[in-house]
Design a protein around this motif. Sequence first.
Motif, PDB file in Angstrom:
ATOM      1  N   UNK A  13       0.851  -1.186   0.000  1.00 57.81           N
ATOM      2  CA  UNK A  13       0.000   0.000   0.000  1.00 57.81           C
ATOM      3  C   UNK A  13       0.888   1.238   0.000  1.00 57.81           C
ATOM      4  N   UNK A  14       0.602   2.140  -0.905  1.00 53.98           N
ATOM      5  CA  UNK A  14       1.435   3.332  -1.056  1.00 53.98           C
ATOM      6  C   UNK A  14       0.531   4.553  -1.158  1.00 53.98           C
ATOM      7  N   UNK A  15       0.290   5.256  -0.066  1.00 53.09           N
ATOM      8  CA  UNK A  15      -0.551   6.459  -0.146  1.00 53.09           C
ATOM      9  C   UNK A  15       0.177   7.573  -0.887  1.00 53.09           C
ATOM     10  N   UNK A  16      -0.538   8.192  -1.805  1.00 51.95           N
ATOM     11  CA  UNK A  16       0.061   9.282  -2.560  1.00 51.95           C
ATOM     12  C   UNK A  16       0.025   9.021  -4.053  1.00 51.95           C
ATOM     13  N   UNK A  17       0.286  10.082  -4.793  1.00 51.06           N
ATOM     14  CA  UNK A  17       0.267  10.043  -6.250  1.00 51.06           C
ATOM     15  C   UNK A  17       1.694   9.893  -6.768  1.00 51.06           C
ATOM     16  N   UNK A  18       1.896   8.956  -7.673  1.00 50.38           N
ATOM     17  CA  UNK A  18       3.215   8.688  -8.255  1.00 50.38           C
ATOM     18  C   UNK A  18       3.206   9.186  -9.694  1.00 50.38           C
ATOM     19  N   UNK A  19       4.199   9.979 -10.050  1.00 50.88           N
ATOM     20  CA  UNK A  19       4.331  10.469 -11.427  1.00 50.88           C
ATOM     21  C   UNK A  19       4.864   9.357 -12.327  1.00 50.88           C
ATOM     22  N   UNK A  20       4.816   9.636 -13.626  1.00 56.81           N
ATOM     23  CA  UNK A  20       5.205   8.628 -14.620  1.00 56.81           C
ATOM     24  C   UNK A  20       6.622   8.139 -14.391  1.00 56.81           C
ATOM     25  N   UNK A  21       7.575   9.023 -14.105  1.00 56.36           N
ATOM     26  CA  UNK A  21       8.970   8.641 -13.885  1.00 56.36           C
ATOM     27  C   UNK A  21       9.353   8.709 -12.412  1.00 56.36           C
ATOM     28  N   UNK A  22       8.391   8.500 -11.543  1.00 57.60           N
ATOM     29  CA  UNK A  22       8.643   8.576 -10.114  1.00 57.60           C
ATOM     30  C   UNK A  22       9.018   7.273  -9.463  1.00 57.60           C
ATOM     31  N   UNK A  23       9.324   6.225 -10.212  1.00 56.90           N
ATOM     32  CA  UNK A  23       9.756   4.948  -9.638  1.00 56.90           C
ATOM     33  C   UNK A  23      10.823   4.329 -10.526  1.00 56.90           C
ATOM     34  N   UNK A  24      11.743   3.637  -9.892  1.00 63.61           N
ATOM     35  CA  UNK A  24      12.847   3.005 -10.614  1.00 63.61           C
ATOM     36  C   UNK A  24      13.403   1.868  -9.774  1.00 63.61           C
ATOM     37  N   UNK A  25      14.201   1.014 -10.413  1.00 60.79           N
ATOM     38  CA  UNK A  25      14.830  -0.136  -9.756  1.00 60.79           C
ATOM     39  C   UNK A  25      16.330  -0.019  -9.926  1.00 60.79           C
ATOM     40  N   UNK A  26      17.069  -0.215  -8.843  1.00 60.80           N
ATOM     41  CA  UNK A  26      18.529  -0.164  -8.897  1.00 60.80           C
ATOM     42  C   UNK A  26      19.123  -0.431  -7.533  1.00 60.80           C
ATOM     43  N   UNK A  27      20.435  -0.513  -7.503  1.00 63.35           N
ATOM     44  CA  UNK A  27      21.171  -0.784  -6.266  1.00 63.35           C
ATOM     45  C   UNK A  27      21.515   0.553  -5.614  1.00 63.35           C
ATOM     46  N   UNK A  28      20.686   1.015  -4.692  1.00 65.79           N
ATOM     47  CA  UNK A  28      20.893   2.329  -4.092  1.00 65.79           C
ATOM     48  C   UNK A  28      21.930   2.304  -2.974  1.00 65.79           C
ATOM     49  N   UNK A  29      22.052   1.190  -2.258  1.00 68.37           N
ATOM     50  CA  UNK A  29      22.981   1.122  -1.127  1.00 68.37           C
ATOM     51  C   UNK A  29      24.246   0.347  -1.450  1.00 68.37           C
ATOM     52  N   UNK A  30      24.447  -0.023  -2.730  1.00 68.11           N
ATOM     53  CA  UNK A  30      25.685  -0.657  -3.190  1.00 68.11           C
ATOM     54  C   UNK A  30      26.014  -1.928  -2.418  1.00 68.11           C
ATOM     55  N   UNK A  31      24.974  -2.727  -2.134  1.00 66.07           N
ATOM     56  CA  UNK A  31      25.195  -4.011  -1.473  1.00 66.07           C
ATOM     57  C   UNK A  31      25.112  -5.179  -2.436  1.00 66.07           C
ATOM     58  N   UNK A  32      24.940  -4.907  -3.736  1.00 64.25           N
ATOM     59  CA  UNK A  32      24.849  -5.958  -4.728  1.00 64.25           C
ATOM     60  C   UNK A  32      23.443  -6.392  -5.043  1.00 64.25           C
ATOM     61  N   UNK A  33      22.438  -5.943  -4.273  1.00 65.59           N
ATOM     62  CA  UNK A  33      21.041  -6.288  -4.512  1.00 65.59           C
ATOM     63  C   UNK A  33      20.283  -5.040  -4.950  1.00 65.59           C
ATOM     64  N   UNK A  34      19.355  -5.220  -5.875  1.00 68.63           N
ATOM     65  CA  UNK A  34      18.576  -4.099  -6.397  1.00 68.63           C
ATOM     66  C   UNK A  34      17.358  -3.849  -5.524  1.00 68.63           C
ATOM     67  N   UNK A  35      17.043  -2.571  -5.357  1.00 66.42           N
ATOM     68  CA  UNK A  35      15.891  -2.135  -4.586  1.00 66.42           C
ATOM     69  C   UNK A  35      14.920  -1.371  -5.490  1.00 66.42           C
ATOM     70  N   UNK A  36      13.704  -1.181  -4.992  1.00 70.22           N
ATOM     71  CA  UNK A  36      12.676  -0.407  -5.670  1.00 70.22           C
ATOM     72  C   UNK A  36      12.505   0.919  -4.945  1.00 70.22           C
ATOM     73  N   UNK A  77      26.896   3.930  -6.592  1.00 70.50           N
ATOM     74  CA  UNK A  77      25.623   4.534  -6.950  1.00 70.50           C
ATOM     75  C   UNK A  77      25.140   5.504  -5.889  1.00 70.50           C
ATOM     76  N   UNK A  78      24.370   6.476  -6.339  1.00 72.87           N
ATOM     77  CA  UNK A  78      23.657   7.408  -5.479  1.00 72.87           C
ATOM     78  C   UNK A  78      22.221   7.509  -5.983  1.00 72.87           C
ATOM     79  N   UNK A  79      21.354   8.038  -5.152  1.00 78.47           N
ATOM     80  CA  UNK A  79      19.943   8.200  -5.484  1.00 78.47           C
ATOM     81  C   UNK A  79      19.666   9.681  -5.727  1.00 78.47           C
ATOM     82  N   UNK A  80      19.205   9.997  -6.928  1.00 75.21           N
ATOM     83  CA  UNK A  80      18.896  11.373  -7.311  1.00 75.21           C
ATOM     84  C   UNK A  80      17.380  11.515  -7.349  1.00 75.21           C
ATOM     85  N   UNK A  81      16.870  12.464  -6.563  1.00 71.32           N
ATOM     86  CA  UNK A  81      15.439  12.721  -6.476  1.00 71.32           C
ATOM     87  C   UNK A  81      15.199  14.154  -6.946  1.00 71.32           C
TER      88      UNK A  81
END
Length: 603
Positions: A13-36, A77-81
Amino acid sequence: MRAVSFVKRLQWDLPGTVCRHGLTIGDVDNDGDNELVVGTAEGELYIFKGSELWQKIPGLGLVTSVAIGDIFNYGRNALVVICGDGWAHIFYGPRSVNPSTINATSAQQSAKETTDQDNIKTSHPGVDTATGVNMTNSQSSDQTDGNSEANELSGKMECVHVQRIPTNTKVVLVADVDKDGANEMILGLTDRVVRSYRWSSNLELGRGKLVGLNKWECTNQIGTVTLQHMADGTPTLLVAQPGGTFMRIKCNPKDCHLEDEAHKTDDESAASCVDYQTLGISRMRNQNISTEIIGDLESTLENKMADECKDFKQNVSSSIKQDITLKSDSQEFTGNTPQFEAKRENFDTAEEREKEKTSRIESYKVERVPDKADCSNIDEVDGNLLGGNLILGEYDTKTEKDSLLPTYKDFCCSDSSNNNNIERVQEKDKIEANATIKSSSSQGKPYALATLDGTIMLVKDEVILWSMQVDRMIFALCRLDVTGDGSDEIVACAWDGQTYILDQQRNSVRFQFEEPVRAFCTGNYNVSPGISTPCLVYNTFNNKIFLYHDVTLPSMVIRPLIPLEELEPEEKKTLDDLLQNCSDMERQQRMQQLTEWLLYGVS
């Protein structure tokens, strides 16, 4: 088009409105596993790891796009918002920010100087508007310091930089677009503008900022921005334009400069890097329809052709080297070496001198001896009379004299035509090899386009390979390898949840999601640590996130089930023995029963 069904999924469950490019998959914490990573218009950022919500970051603003990449060019990697109200937030994992003690000190100093977003947006006198860093609020610094220590202990993401940028950002991309070895941040704005930024750090002060490099203005509204490499490896930006068209931007390192008066370029040089592509716009039903584009599609066929061309080039090169070695060996055998040439030259020089001496003696058929009285008229140089009679004689017209020793011509004269033929064959092989390599290397990677009216196209070198029309409104276009063969499939999602998966040979399947979709993305997600599988991510209008993982297909082409191919040789022989006395009708019925039993276990 056949329909497929995927059943392995996660739901949040995710309250709120998500824009078209507001979600992505990648390794944000550089542990070798991808996150959403999902950002909402209410200013909240959600990071999902595995099957659980890993971190929630509130108070950011209207999040329009997110991206994961090495924006700092540290190798991590870094996370750009990016927010629509003109703020860029960069998040970094504490363990990744501190690869060494020096970087740890710089990160801590930068974290102490960064304040909360609510305090930044207010007009405090101690806020630096250029970088968005609060320098005087000690209370906020203590709070940020405490959060930084807590995040470092828990491994959560922390905000390391906040900066003011132009508003109305629609899409963000982190990639090396000018082939200088450093990543840039590319922004596509709803104002029909594309901008590029690069991170510039000051090692002495332990801080940095995003510096503007280029700005391009488009003719129409921007759909998406993607990275596409040309045949020679030059990176370009493809900016989707309405009506199934796009704009190609080629960035050169010399054209990337700071935005000041001293480095401004003229409009002519800037326009030389931009090229508009129509792609048969006259065949489009609506020239103002929105367009999505995705570039750099991997293809196993292209990789195989490139490897074959490389092997062919190496074989041709080795054969030419071998021919040159054999030719040099033959020259050494025939005596065509510098030492032998010097000796032969000396020998020919002695022969010529002897021949000239003999010819002179034989040519003087009339010799006049001058009187003593006429000695004053004798030339002291050659002994002839000044103004006297000319001594005429016939010289030997043969320019070369037969030598007693064998010369170079004795060996190579008879094989001159053969050598010429060998050289012509080698030259022809070189030309053919260069032509083959040039034709194969002149082809770039394919890229795909999709329009809102349901047109999906695969393009390569500005030539439409194929086009497909569906009866849905396509709003998202992504890539995903669902067959595991190393070749990217094209994934197109419609507003009503209908998802189309197409390979590069136009084979397609469809998957019907049960709800209307507001945002969509694809990628390899790690439900279990160390194991990543292809997945489809849907954000619905009911404020939910559905992640279908392990989205794999054995093949995009329908293959009939033939039980005989799956049987062992002994089993095939036993089956033939059982069916040898049956008629064709009985044989077909029993094979049908065997197939049903193999599929469903019912006889």
